[in-house]
Design an enzyme around this catalytic site. Structure first.
Site, short mmCIF file in Angstrom:
data_model
loop_
_atom_site.label_atom_id
_atom_site.label_comp_id
_atom_site.label_asym_id
_atom_site.label_seq_id
_atom_site.Cartn_x
_atom_site.Cartn_y
_atom_site.Cartn_z
N ALA A 29 -22.18 27.39 54.27
CA ALA A 29 -22.56 27.96 52.96
C ALA A 29 -22.83 29.45 53.10
O ALA A 29 -22.41 30.25 52.25
CB ALA A 29 -23.78 27.23 52.41
N ARG A 73 -25.64 27.93 65.87
CA ARG A 73 -26.11 27.70 67.25
C ARG A 73 -27.47 27.00 67.25
O ARG A 73 -27.69 26.05 67.99
CB ARG A 73 -26.16 29.02 68.03
CG ARG A 73 -24.78 29.48 68.49
CD ARG A 73 -24.84 30.73 69.34
NE ARG A 73 -25.12 31.93 68.56
CZ ARG A 73 -24.19 32.63 67.89
NH1 ARG A 73 -22.94 32.25 67.89
NH2 ARG A 73 -24.52 33.71 67.20
N ASP A 90 -13.45 36.36 57.43
CA ASP A 90 -13.64 37.78 57.83
C ASP A 90 -12.47 38.64 57.36
O ASP A 90 -12.64 39.79 56.96
CB ASP A 90 -13.70 37.92 59.36
CG ASP A 90 -15.05 37.54 59.94
OD1 ASP A 90 -15.99 37.30 59.17
OD2 ASP A 90 -15.14 37.47 61.19
C1 LIG Z 1 -30.39 46.48 51.27
C2 LIG Z 1 -30.02 46.06 52.64
C3 LIG Z 1 -29.33 47.13 53.36
C4 LIG Z 1 -28.74 46.64 54.61
C5 LIG Z 1 -28.30 47.76 55.41
C6 LIG Z 1 -28.10 47.30 56.77
C7 LIG Z 1 -28.09 48.46 57.68
C8 LIG Z 1 -27.86 47.94 59.05
C9 LIG Z 1 -27.62 49.03 59.97
C10 LIG Z 1 -27.04 48.83 61.10
C11 LIG Z 1 -26.60 47.46 61.54
C12 LIG Z 1 -25.43 47.57 62.37
C13 LIG Z 1 -25.31 46.40 63.27
C14 LIG Z 1 -24.16 45.54 63.00
C15 LIG Z 1 -23.70 44.96 64.28
C16 LIG Z 1 -23.32 43.55 64.10
C17 LIG Z 1 -22.87 43.03 65.40
C18 LIG Z 1 -22.61 41.58 65.24
O1 LIG Z 1 -23.46 40.78 64.96
O2 LIG Z 1 -21.36 41.21 65.43
C19 LIG Z 1 -21.08 39.86 65.19
C20 LIG Z 1 -20.38 39.71 63.86
C21 LIG Z 1 -19.39 38.56 63.94
O3 LIG Z 1 -18.55 38.76 65.05
P1 LIG Z 1 -17.50 37.65 65.47
O4 LIG Z 1 -17.19 37.84 66.91
O5 LIG Z 1 -17.88 36.32 65.00
O6 LIG Z 1 -16.27 38.05 64.58
C22 LIG Z 1 -15.01 38.20 65.12
C23 LIG Z 1 -14.51 39.54 64.69
O7 LIG Z 1 -14.45 39.57 63.29
C24 LIG Z 1 -13.14 39.76 65.27
O8 LIG Z 1 -12.63 40.94 64.69
P2 LIG Z 1 -11.75 41.97 65.51
O9 LIG Z 1 -12.68 42.81 66.32
O10 LIG Z 1 -10.85 41.14 66.37
O11 LIG Z 1 -11.02 42.69 64.46
C25 LIG Z 1 -12.16 38.65 64.96
O12 LIG Z 1 -11.07 38.77 65.80
C26 LIG Z 1 -12.74 37.29 65.18
O13 LIG Z 1 -11.88 36.38 64.57
C27 LIG Z 1 -14.12 37.14 64.58
O14 LIG Z 1 -14.62 35.89 64.90
O15 LIG Z 1 -19.75 40.98 63.69
C28 LIG Z 1 -19.43 41.42 62.55
O16 LIG Z 1 -18.30 41.62 62.42
C29 LIG Z 1 -20.49 41.77 61.57
C30 LIG Z 1 -20.20 43.08 61.02
C31 LIG Z 1 -21.45 43.58 60.43
C32 LIG Z 1 -21.24 44.80 59.66
C33 LIG Z 1 -22.56 45.26 59.15
C34 LIG Z 1 -22.41 46.39 58.26
C35 LIG Z 1 -23.75 47.02 57.97
C36 LIG Z 1 -23.76 48.44 58.31
C37 LIG Z 1 -24.03 49.40 57.51
C38 LIG Z 1 -24.43 49.19 56.10
C39 LIG Z 1 -24.18 50.37 55.27
C40 LIG Z 1 -25.31 51.26 55.27
C41 LIG Z 1 -25.13 52.30 54.22
C42 LIG Z 1 -25.81 53.50 54.66
C43 LIG Z 1 -25.84 54.51 53.59
C44 LIG Z 1 -26.29 55.78 54.20
C45 LIG Z 1 -26.65 56.76 53.22
N1 LIG Z 2 -20.04 28.60 59.51
C1 LIG Z 2 -20.03 28.86 60.83
C2 LIG Z 2 -20.01 30.16 61.31
C3 LIG Z 2 -20.00 30.39 62.66
N2 LIG Z 2 -20.00 29.33 63.52
C4 LIG Z 2 -20.01 29.55 64.98
O1 LIG Z 2 -20.54 30.83 65.31
C5 LIG Z 2 -19.56 31.63 65.93
C6 LIG Z 2 -19.57 33.02 65.35
O2 LIG Z 2 -20.85 33.52 65.52
P1 LIG Z 2 -21.27 34.89 64.80
O3 LIG Z 2 -22.69 35.06 65.15
O4 LIG Z 2 -20.42 35.93 65.39
O5 LIG Z 2 -21.04 34.67 63.36
C7 LIG Z 2 -18.23 30.96 65.66
O6 LIG Z 2 -17.31 31.20 66.69
C8 LIG Z 2 -18.62 29.48 65.59
O7 LIG Z 2 -18.72 28.96 66.88
C9 LIG Z 2 -20.03 28.04 63.03
O8 LIG Z 2 -20.02 27.05 63.82
N3 LIG Z 2 -20.04 27.82 61.68
MG LIG Z 3 -17.38 36.32 60.16
#
Ligand SMILES: CCCCCCCC/C=C\CCCCCCCC(=O)OC[C@H](COP(=O)(O)O[C@@H]1[C@H](O)[C@H](OP(=O)(O)O)[C@@H](O)[C@H](O)[C@H]1O)OC(=O)CCCCCCC/C=C\CCCCCCCC
Ligand SMILES: Nc1ccn([C@@H]2O[C@H](COP(=O)(O)O)[C@@H](O)[C@H]2O)c(=O)n1
Ligand SMILES: [Mg+2]
Ligand SMILES: [Mg+2]
Length: 209
Positions: A29, A73, A90
């Site tokens: 969800a 997890r 994503d």
């Molecule tokens: C009112 C609330 C405001 C909130 C603001 C939040 C600010 C936060 C500031 C900083 C935070 C930055 C940290 C983010 C780091 C996240 C790291 C993380 O958790 O990564 C995991 C997550 C999932 O990864 P997966 O491995 O599961 O995903 C894989 C990935 O997509 C692969 O992609 P590829 O690299 O291959 O292209 C795929 O291949 C794979 O399939 C897939 O499984 O990572 C994320 O991707 C999460 C992204 C988080 C993005 C967060 C954005 C927030 C940052 C800034 C907000 C904007 C602030 C605006 C400022 C304005 C200034 C004036």
């Molecule tokens: N609905 C979901 C979402 C994610 N998972 C498991 O978590 C892994 C990704 O973890 P992130 O912290 O990077 O989001 C994914 O590979 C799945 O194993 C899940 O089980 N169900």
């Molecule tokens: Mg994702």
């Protein structure tokens, strides 16, 4: 680089993850609502020029991507379906964010900056998808390719932070330059992933009698 914050973000998400599980919210969800929220916020707020609020709201929804995995997890529900759902959704979120930035340029800017900004946003979509595809294809073949200078977290955080700053007065030309850098860095990441898979494939060939 930013991807390395993954463990810290996961830990920070733990209390919220536990609370959501306790009230019966499932990881799936959160994945689905986070994606819908990201797409809706991107397509509504960015083309209408609400860049600062848009970046904050999109960022908050995008961070739910670290929440769903933590919930899965903690509840012992981590598995292939969740991984597939998470990765597939994503791509929809990424496409919406960079498309919305492109539409912002076409609707809110004029002249060369509109054309160049929209074109570079389109390049970010295509090259970013190629980065993700390279990893998915590699993993499907039994290799690892989670490497490179512009993984998803880097592409999203950098583009959203600069978009947010443009919303509070940074010149829009900075966003154009940053989109260009993200596009080039994505292409370099594709090359890095190809190199990683090539060396693993060669090593596997050498091990085959
Ligand atoms: C009112 C609330 C405001 C909130 C603001 C939040 C600010 C936060 C500031 C900083 C935070 C930055 C940290 C983010 C780091 C996240 C790291 C993380 O958790 O990564 C995991 C997550 C999932 O990864 P997966 O491995 O599961 O995903 C894989 C990935 O997509 C692969 O992609 P590829 O690299 O291959 O292209 C795929 O291949 C794979 O399939 C897939 O499984 O990572 C994320 O991707 C999460 C992204 C988080 C993005 C967060 C954005 C927030 C940052 C800034 C907000 C904007 C602030 C605006 C400022 C304005 C200034 C004036
Ligand atoms: N609905 C979901 C979402 C994610 N998972 C498991 O978590 C892994 C990704 O973890 P992130 O912290 O990077 O989001 C994914 O590979 C799945 O194993 C899940 O089980 N169900
Ligand atoms: Mg994702
Ligand atoms: Mg996730």
């Amino acid at each position: 680089m930013i991807t390395a914050l993954r463990g810290v973000i996961g830990k920070a998400m733990t209390p919220l993850a536990r609370a959501l599980l306790r009230i019966g919210v499932s990881p799936d969800a959160v994945t689905i609502i986070g994606t819908i929220g990201t797409i809706a916020a991107a397509l509504w707020l960015l083309p209408t020029g609400h860049l600062f609020v848009g970046a904050l709201v999109i960022g908050a929804f995008a961070l739910s991507d670290a929440l769903d995995g933590t919930m899965a997890r903690l509840s012992g529900r981590s598995g292939p379906w969740g991984a597939f759902l998470d990765s597939t959704l994503d791509r929809l979120a990424d496409g919406a964010i960079f498309t919305a930035i492109g539409v912002y340029f076409l609707v809110q800017q004029e002249g060369n900056i509109a054309i160049v900004g929209a074109s570079l946003a389109a390049a970010c979509v295509v090259f970013g998808f190629t980065v993700s595809y390279a990893r998915a294809r590699a993993e499907g073949l039994g290799f690892q390719a989670a490497v490179g200078i512009a993984e998803r977290s880097e592409r999203l955080v950098i583009s959203l932070v600069v978009t947010g700053f443009v919303g509070i007065g940074l010149p829009v030309s900075v966003l154009v330059v940053v989109l260009g850098i993200i596009a080039v860095a994505s292409l370099i990441t594709v090359g890095q992933r190809m190199a990683a898979v090539r060396s693993q494939a060669k090593a596997a060939d050498a091990d085959t009698p």
